[in-house]
Enzyme design. Structure first.
Site, PDB file in Angstrom:
ATOM      1  N   ARG A 122       0.833  -1.217   0.000  1.00  0.00           N
ATOM      2  CA  ARG A 122       0.000   0.000   0.000  1.00  0.00           C
ATOM      3  C   ARG A 122       0.864   1.263   0.000  1.00  0.00           C
ATOM      4  NH1 ARG A 122      -2.890  -3.650   3.921  1.00  0.00           N
ATOM      5  NH2 ARG A 122      -0.947  -3.287   5.045  1.00  0.00           N
ATOM      6  N   ILE A 123       1.847   1.315   0.909  1.00  0.00           N
ATOM      7  CA  ILE A 123       2.672   2.533   0.999  1.00  0.00           C
ATOM      8  C   ILE A 123       3.660   2.582  -0.166  1.00  0.00           C
ATOM      9  CG2 ILE A 123       4.286   3.849   2.430  1.00  0.00           C
ATOM     10  CD1 ILE A 123       3.010   2.412   4.893  1.00  0.00           C
ATOM     11  N   ARG A 143      10.940  -0.763   8.861  1.00  0.00           N
ATOM     12  CA  ARG A 143      11.333  -1.115  10.219  1.00  0.00           C
ATOM     13  C   ARG A 143      12.858  -1.192  10.256  1.00  0.00           C
ATOM     14  NH1 ARG A 143       7.150   0.408  11.683  1.00  0.00           N
ATOM     15  NH2 ARG A 143       5.493  -0.711  12.762  1.00  0.00           N
ATOM     16  N   ASP A 156      14.104   6.762   9.165  1.00  0.00           N
ATOM     17  CA  ASP A 156      13.033   7.083  10.118  1.00  0.00           C
ATOM     18  C   ASP A 156      12.938   6.016  11.201  1.00  0.00           C
ATOM     19  OD1 ASP A 156      10.700   8.579  11.004  1.00  0.00           O
ATOM     20  OD2 ASP A 156       9.479   6.943  10.226  1.00  0.00           O
ATOM     21  N   GLU A 211      15.127   1.193  18.656  1.00  0.00           N
ATOM     22  CA  GLU A 211      14.559   2.520  18.958  1.00  0.00           C
ATOM     23  C   GLU A 211      14.292   2.657  20.444  1.00  0.00           C
ATOM     24  OE1 GLU A 211      11.153   3.012  16.395  1.00  0.00           O
ATOM     25  OE2 GLU A 211      12.344   2.657  14.608  1.00  0.00           O
ATOM     26  N   HIS A 218      11.165   8.195  14.019  1.00  0.00           N
ATOM     27  CA  HIS A 218       9.999   7.361  13.664  1.00  0.00           C
ATOM     28  C   HIS A 218       8.725   8.225  13.601  1.00  0.00           C
ATOM     29  CE1 HIS A 218       8.270   3.016  13.946  1.00  0.00           C
ATOM     30  NE2 HIS A 218       7.484   3.778  13.234  1.00  0.00           N
TER      31      HIS A 218
HETATM   32  P1  NAP Z   1       1.835  -3.928   2.843  1.00  0.00           P
HETATM   33  O1  NAP Z   1       0.802  -3.343   1.958  1.00  0.00           O
HETATM   34  O2  NAP Z   1       1.546  -5.211   3.548  1.00  0.00           O
HETATM   35  O3  NAP Z   1       3.187  -4.101   1.981  1.00  0.00           O
HETATM   36  C1  NAP Z   1       4.269  -4.836   2.432  1.00  0.00           C
HETATM   37  C2  NAP Z   1       5.231  -5.041   1.273  1.00  0.00           C
HETATM   38  O4  NAP Z   1       6.367  -5.758   1.780  1.00  0.00           O
HETATM   39  C3  NAP Z   1       4.651  -5.871   0.129  1.00  0.00           C
HETATM   40  O5  NAP Z   1       5.068  -5.332  -1.096  1.00  0.00           O
HETATM   41  C4  NAP Z   1       5.286  -7.243   0.326  1.00  0.00           C
HETATM   42  O6  NAP Z   1       5.370  -7.939  -0.896  1.00  0.00           O
HETATM   43  C5  NAP Z   1       6.662  -6.808   0.858  1.00  0.00           C
HETATM   44  N1  NAP Z   1       7.354  -7.898   1.551  1.00  0.00           N
HETATM   45  C6  NAP Z   1       6.921  -8.595   2.626  1.00  0.00           C
HETATM   46  N2  NAP Z   1       7.823  -9.528   2.956  1.00  0.00           N
HETATM   47  C7  NAP Z   1       8.838  -9.420   2.077  1.00  0.00           C
HETATM   48  C8  NAP Z   1      10.061 -10.122   1.877  1.00  0.00           C
HETATM   49  N3  NAP Z   1      10.426 -11.128   2.679  1.00  0.00           N
HETATM   50  N4  NAP Z   1      10.869  -9.728   0.872  1.00  0.00           N
HETATM   51  C9  NAP Z   1      10.524  -8.719   0.054  1.00  0.00           C
HETATM   52  N5  NAP Z   1       9.379  -8.002   0.188  1.00  0.00           N
HETATM   53  C10 NAP Z   1       8.551  -8.373   1.178  1.00  0.00           C
HETATM   54  O7  NAP Z   1       2.234  -2.916   3.994  1.00  0.00           O
HETATM   55  P2  NAP Z   1       2.224  -1.313   3.979  1.00  0.00           P
HETATM   56  O8  NAP Z   1       0.927  -0.811   4.471  1.00  0.00           O
HETATM   57  O9  NAP Z   1       2.766  -0.823   2.683  1.00  0.00           O
HETATM   58  O10 NAP Z   1       3.301  -1.037   5.159  1.00  0.00           O
HETATM   59  C11 NAP Z   1       4.621  -1.546   5.057  1.00  0.00           C
HETATM   60  C12 NAP Z   1       5.340  -1.407   6.388  1.00  0.00           C
HETATM   61  O11 NAP Z   1       5.692  -0.044   6.614  1.00  0.00           O
HETATM   62  C13 NAP Z   1       4.540  -1.762   7.634  1.00  0.00           C
HETATM   63  O12 NAP Z   1       4.521  -3.174   7.833  1.00  0.00           O
HETATM   64  C14 NAP Z   1       5.263  -1.013   8.731  1.00  0.00           C
HETATM   65  O13 NAP Z   1       6.220  -1.843   9.353  1.00  0.00           O
HETATM   66  C15 NAP Z   1       5.967   0.125   7.995  1.00  0.00           C
HETATM   67  N6  NAP Z   1       5.433   1.436   8.397  1.00  0.00           N
HETATM   68  C16 NAP Z   1       6.268   2.349   8.966  1.00  0.00           C
HETATM   69  C17 NAP Z   1       5.784   3.595   9.342  1.00  0.00           C
HETATM   70  C18 NAP Z   1       6.667   4.622   9.942  1.00  0.00           C
HETATM   71  O14 NAP Z   1       6.185   5.422  10.732  1.00  0.00           O
HETATM   72  N7  NAP Z   1       7.951   4.656   9.595  1.00  0.00           N
HETATM   73  C19 NAP Z   1       4.438   3.903   9.168  1.00  0.00           C
HETATM   74  C20 NAP Z   1       3.611   2.958   8.585  1.00  0.00           C
HETATM   75  C21 NAP Z   1       4.116   1.720   8.196  1.00  0.00           C
HETATM   76  P3  NAP Z   1       5.358  -9.562  -0.963  1.00  0.00           P
HETATM   77  O15 NAP Z   1       4.398 -10.036   0.090  1.00  0.00           O
HETATM   78  O16 NAP Z   1       4.927  -9.853  -2.366  1.00  0.00           O
HETATM   79  O17 NAP Z   1       6.765  -9.984  -0.711  1.00  0.00           O
HETATM   80  C1  8YV Z   2       3.448   4.652  14.033  1.00  0.00           C
HETATM   81  C2  8YV Z   2       4.052   2.785  12.348  1.00  0.00           C
HETATM   82  O1  8YV Z   2       4.552   5.413  14.389  1.00  0.00           O
HETATM   83  O2  8YV Z   2       1.942   2.229  11.477  1.00  0.00           O
HETATM   84  C3  8YV Z   2       3.057   1.837  11.794  1.00  0.00           C
HETATM   85  O3  8YV Z   2       3.405   0.644  11.651  1.00  0.00           O
HETATM   86  O4  8YV Z   2       5.174   2.449  12.543  1.00  0.00           O
HETATM   87  C4  8YV Z   2       3.663   4.208  12.617  1.00  0.00           C
HETATM   88  O5  8YV Z   2       2.543   4.599  11.923  1.00  0.00           O
HETATM   89  C5  8YV Z   2       3.181   3.588  15.037  1.00  0.00           C
HETATM   90  O6  8YV Z   2       2.006   2.937  14.734  1.00  0.00           O
HETATM   91  C6  8YV Z   2       3.020   4.127  16.437  1.00  0.00           C
HETATM   92  O7  8YV Z   2       2.932   3.020  17.271  1.00  0.00           O
END
Ligand code: NAP
Ligand code: 8YV
Length: 321
Positions: free
Chosen positions: A161-162, A239, A263, A268, A286
């Protein structure tokens, strides 16, 4: 006349870190207990665990299988965030417990932050700001030339999604894009690269936006960083665990990659001391989803997931689908 009987409020246990306005809203609607406010959390769980019907938590904290096991009448978990790496989804699934989370509502802000880090790392904006504040500009010290972002080759590690939202942002910068994920994504115009090392070799800038957890731990290792090379930049908004942080620190210190925008970190809120000293690295605490608008939307979804579960028996956004 006495008022008509109302349904008893549901006992909801908070085990995470939630924004105070969301806590107040939950408190007004439910019998909310904050586990962190109990003098002895284990003793509270042993004495009152069976009264808990719902858990609220945050992606950063999640919930362990042991805590789930201490709540024999738990029916639903509602998590603030999209990451599930700290939430024992399989234990919940095995017990038939619904799991709600907050996907999609944060895509824009996390993608915006990723692009902010791309531009900042490649153009050296934060470092240039420090240059001005130090008085170096006023003293006539030249700021070094940076890396052009428009037209640079963007490698995305993850196209969920992201990731897709980041990919759409990149079209405004005329960036050729390829991505790595375990499977090709249907109906997207960007080429899938089955080898992450090959993607890193091709890319000028690598943006990491996969899921966290054991399946992606140290997916970006020394070999990937060496393939990115001394002119390459890496950005991580996924992450900290997805990148081998020790290898990243070595690659940055030894200038085997050009720079990074981070980020998220492996431990952390601890950031490796070596990174604090490097002008080639942009460090954020983050905050990729941390805007008023997005955090409000996330808080609303946490509340509404619970509400929908209690009225209709299913959450709006299920992490088990
Ligand atoms: P999503 O829609 O589930 O997308 C996850 C992506 O990761 C998919 O493209 C998936 O593709 C890929 N993936 C999973 N396992 C993999 C592997 N072993 N090797 C290669 N690619 C792999 O999730 P999203 O909503 O985009 O969010 C992604 C992540 O962003 C979250 O899980 C969270 O940890 C992080 N996040 C961080 C923040 C922040 O504040 N920094 C905020 C929101 C989210 P395949 O399954 O086809 O491999
Ligand atoms: C937030 C995140 O900082 O959605 C996630 O996975 O890492 C961030 O949006 C976190 O949810 C706060 O706990």
């Amino acid at each position: 006349m006495a008022p008509p009987p109302t349904a008893l409020p549901h006992r909801v246990l908070n085990v995470g870190r939630l924004p105070p306005p969301l806590m107040q809203r939950l408190q007004a609607a439910h019998d909310l207990v904050d586990l962190a406010a109990q003098p002895d959390a284990a003793a509270w769980l042993a004495a009152h665990g069976s009264t808990v019907e719902a858990v609220v938590t945050s992606a950063a904290v999640g919930i362990t299988g042991d805590t789930i096991d201490a709540l024999p009448n738990l029916r639903v978990i509602s998590s603030f965030g999209v990451g599930l790496d700290r939430l024992d989804v399989e234990r919940a699934r095995a017990r038939g417990i619904a799991v709600g989370y907050t996907p999609d509502v944060l895509n824009d802000c996390v993608a915006d932050a990723a692009f902010g880090l791309v531009i900042d790392a490649a153009r050296g904006l934060s470092a240039a700001d420090r240059h001005v504040r130090r008085g170096d500009w006023a003293r006539g010290v030249a700021y070094p030339l940076a890396r052009k972002v428009s037209g640079a080759k963007l490698g995305l590690v993850g196209l969920g999604r992201i990731g897709r939202t980041i990919a759409h942002r990149s079209t405004g910068f005329d960036m050729p894009l390829r991505y790595h994920a375990r499977r090709p994504v249907p109906d997207v115009p960007w080429p899938h690269e089955p080898s992450l090392v090959d993607l890193a070799h091709w890319a000028d800038i690598l943006v990491v936006i996969t899921a966290g957890g054991p399946g992606t731990r140290h997916l970006v290792d020394a070999a990937v960083l060496d393939a990115l090379g001394p002119e390459g930049f890496i950005v991580n908004v996924a992450r900290g665990s997805v990148i081998d942080e020790a290898a990243l620190v070595r690659a940055l210190v030894e200038r085997r990659i050009a720079g990074a925008g981070l980020d998220v970190f492996e431990h952390e809120p601890n950031v490796p001391a070596e990174l604090l000293a490097l002008d080639t690295v942009v460090l954020l605490p983050h905050i990729a989803s941390a805007t008023r608008e997005t955090r409000q939307a996330m808080a609303d979804r946490v509340f509404d997931n619970l509400d929908r579960f209690f009225t209709e028996g299913r959450v709006i956004s299920s992490a088990l689908d």
